[in-house]
Design a protein around this motif. Structure first.
Motif, short mmCIF file in Angstrom:
data_model
loop_
_atom_site.label_atom_id
_atom_site.label_comp_id
_atom_site.label_asym_id
_atom_site.label_seq_id
_atom_site.Cartn_x
_atom_site.Cartn_y
_atom_site.Cartn_z
N THR A 195 0.90 -1.25 0.04
CA THR A 195 -0.03 0.09 -0.03
C THR A 195 0.85 1.26 0.03
O THR A 195 1.84 1.34 0.82
CB THR A 195 -0.84 -0.03 1.34
N PRO A 196 0.64 2.13 -0.99
CA PRO A 196 1.45 3.25 -1.05
C PRO A 196 1.16 4.17 0.21
O PRO A 196 0.00 4.28 0.91
CB PRO A 196 1.18 4.17 -2.18
N ALA A 197 2.04 5.34 0.69
CA ALA A 197 1.64 6.13 1.72
C ALA A 197 0.66 7.24 1.28
O ALA A 197 0.68 7.22 0.00
CB ALA A 197 2.97 6.89 2.04
N LEU A 198 0.16 7.53 2.08
CA LEU A 198 -1.05 8.51 1.77
C LEU A 198 -0.77 9.67 0.61
O LEU A 198 -1.66 10.03 -0.22
CB LEU A 198 -1.66 9.04 2.89
N GLY A 199 0.31 10.23 0.88
CA GLY A 199 0.73 11.29 -0.05
C GLY A 199 1.49 10.99 -1.12
O GLY A 199 1.99 11.67 -1.96
N ARG A 200 1.96 9.84 -1.24
CA ARG A 200 2.83 9.36 -2.43
C ARG A 200 1.96 9.13 -3.60
O ARG A 200 2.10 8.15 -4.22
CB ARG A 200 3.73 8.04 -1.97
#
Length: 531
Positions: A37-42
């Motif tokens: 899962t990507p980080a929220l801001g990436r």
């Protein structure tokens, strides 16, 4: 044809096309693992505001997409379901039934701060809620949601998951209203399906304008009923003498429809008075003495011109613009106007004034390349700037003169945004008249400060053109566009930002491109294996 050609002057010059290779060829490899899962801001472009929270939201077989009673929200919801069902294997029903769970799409006219294209994404344990004032904003929110899911969500076959979204809130509004990409279909023709594939890729990165360069010396690519030889004669070849092609009116309507379904506006370009060898070969009477001429299959520029003093020239211009305007629901119509070296300055000014009046007559806003400075701009005109760092002071002064007359600018600096330029000197594909454009250089500029003396409010936005002298296939186009397209997308949406941070977000897209079958350049300036 050889793909190593390099022109003078401006030299403008779906899924499939997996590539394997290293930094000097189409690549696969790097990026995020399928279940990560990507980080929220990436995401790209960078959001305006990111407020992360602990944990993830998980899409399951019980997840519904809740759209309320809005037809516009339902259309976006159906699009989202179509994206997610193949890879997740989940049914993801789109329902008007309200609920506190699932993926919730909300249009709210009271959300004035979000404007025409902004959105808010809120991810919690129970739900993911996408809110916007307008449908375009809701569509852009879906693109962010896609990037917050594991990259394997882009595959068209069932994948193991799990399908998690990081928790938190993103609030996001674009910096510029115009965020464009251009495809030159005149030098080499690209089919409706090829263009639709590119539209899908543009939409993922919140591009909202598709500029089609439809005519040039090497080919006329759009049917005009009142001048049928433009395609029966003028569309039969391409650069290097290869086969040509053109869009019927129904073809063009399909591109417009498909782009609109992805919230992109199509901007057609008919290039006048230069870049007209295909038209002149189709209708000898457009030449000064009515002589027969040939379609040009080389890459040289600046030698052709419509005959400014002939009445038939303006009959031709009126008919072409009328028919293209009738096909085009969007605001803008581009009339070129660059590299008219075979047209005297006096004739150029006369022609451009008359051509702009025809555009206004048929209810469109005129766009022209920044050489419009050689004529009197029409009220509301937009100029597209393609100069670069070494552009002369006189040429920049002409642009300032346009701005002083109320002209807004689309910025397409050739040594930053031209996707057809070589990454390195060793590249087989591409041109290099404005210099080499590695990925870091494509990002290292600020639209608000690029032209000294131009106020930010005069900048309508940015555009990334791809000219096709050396490009013939989807794989070649993608290789030149990716990753540099994302630099322009971010400059248009996020405006600011630092390269060291952007390169990490860019590297995180590689797994997504591989899942989508996008061919890309594995630039050594990007840490592909570090994310």
């Amino acid at each position: 044809m050889s793909c190593s050609i390099d022109g003078g002057g401006r030299g403008r010059g779906g899924r499939g096309g997996d590539g394997q290779g290293s930094g000097d060829g189409p690549a696969a490899g790097g990026g995020e693992s399928p279940a990560r899962t990507p980080a929220l801001g990436r995401v790209v472009p960078a959001p305006s505001s990111v407020e992360p929270a602990a944990g993830v939201h998980t899409l399951t077989a019980d997840t519904a997409i809740r759209v309320g009673e809005s037809d516009d929200a339902r259309a976006v919801g159906e699009y989202l379901a179509g994206l997610l069902r193949p890879s997740t294997g989940h049914p993801l029903p789109v329902t008007s039934e309200d609920g506190a769970d699932g993926v919730r799409l909300r249009l709210d006219a009271a959300e004035s701060a979000l404007g025409a294209e902004g959105y808010r994404l809120e991810s919690s344990d129970a739900s993911v809620t996408l809110t916007a004032r307008e449908p375009a904003g809701l569509f852009h929110a879906v693109q962010t949601l896609r990037q917050l899911l594991p990259a394997a969500v882009e595959k068209d076959t069932a994948q193991p998951g799990p399908w998690t979204v990081p928790r938190g809130t993103i609030t996001d509004v674009p910096a510029y209203a115009y965020r464009g990409a251009m495809v030159d279909v005149a030098r080499h023709f690209f089919t409706v399906e090829q263009i639709k594939r590119y539209v899908d890729q543009l939409a993922l990165y919140k591009i909202n304008k598709l500029h089609l360069h439809l005519t040039d010396d090497q080919g006329w690519r759009i049917a005009v009923d009142s001048w049928p030889k433009l395609t029966s004669v003028g569309a039969v070849t391409a650069v290097g003498g290869g086969s040509g092609g053109f869009y019927t009116k129904d073809d063009y309507r399909e591109i417009v429809r498909y782009a609109a379904s992805r919230h992109l506006e199509v901007i057609p370009e008919i290039d006048f008075p230069g870049h007209t060898a295909a038209a002149l070969a189709s209708y000898p009477e457009l030449n000064p003495e009515g002589e027969t001429s040939e379609i040009h299959t080389g890459v040289e520029v600046g030698f052709s011109s419509l005959t400014v003093g002939k009445d038939i020239t303006y009959d031709f211009v009126d008919d072409v613009i009328r028919e293209i305007a009738e096909l085009t629901p969007g605001e803008y119509l581009h009339i070129g106007g660059d590299e008219a070296d075979a047209t005297s300055q006096e004739d150029y000014a006369v022609f451009m004034e008359k051509a702009q009046a025809v555009v206004a007559k048929y209810g469109k806003t005129v766009v022209a390349w920044h050489q419009l400075a050689g004529a009197r701009p029409a009220p509301g005109a937009v100029a597209q700037y393609w100069g670069y760092d070494d552009t002369s002071a006189a040429e920049r002064a002409g642009v300032l003169g346009l701005v002083g007359q109320g002209v807004r600018l689309i910025l397409s600096p050739a040594d930053r945004t031209y996707l057809d330029h070589k990454y390195t000197a060793e590249e087989e594909l591409g041109l290099k008249w404005a210099g080499l454009v590695e990925v870091d250089r494509s990002y290292d500029w600020d639209p608000a400060a690029y032209l000294d003396g131009v106020p930010r409010e005069a900048v309508l936005g940015v555009e990334a053109p791809v000219w096709t002298e050396t490009l013939e296939t989807t794989e070649q186009l993608e290789y030149m566009a990716f990753p540099r397209l994302l630099s322009t997308a971010e400059r248009g949406w996020s405006s600011g930002g630092e390269w060291d941070e952007f390169r990490l977000r860019l590297a995180g897209q590689a797994g997504r491109w591989e899942a989508m079958g996008i061919t890309y350049y594995k630039s050594p300036t990007v840490p592909w294996d570090e994310v």
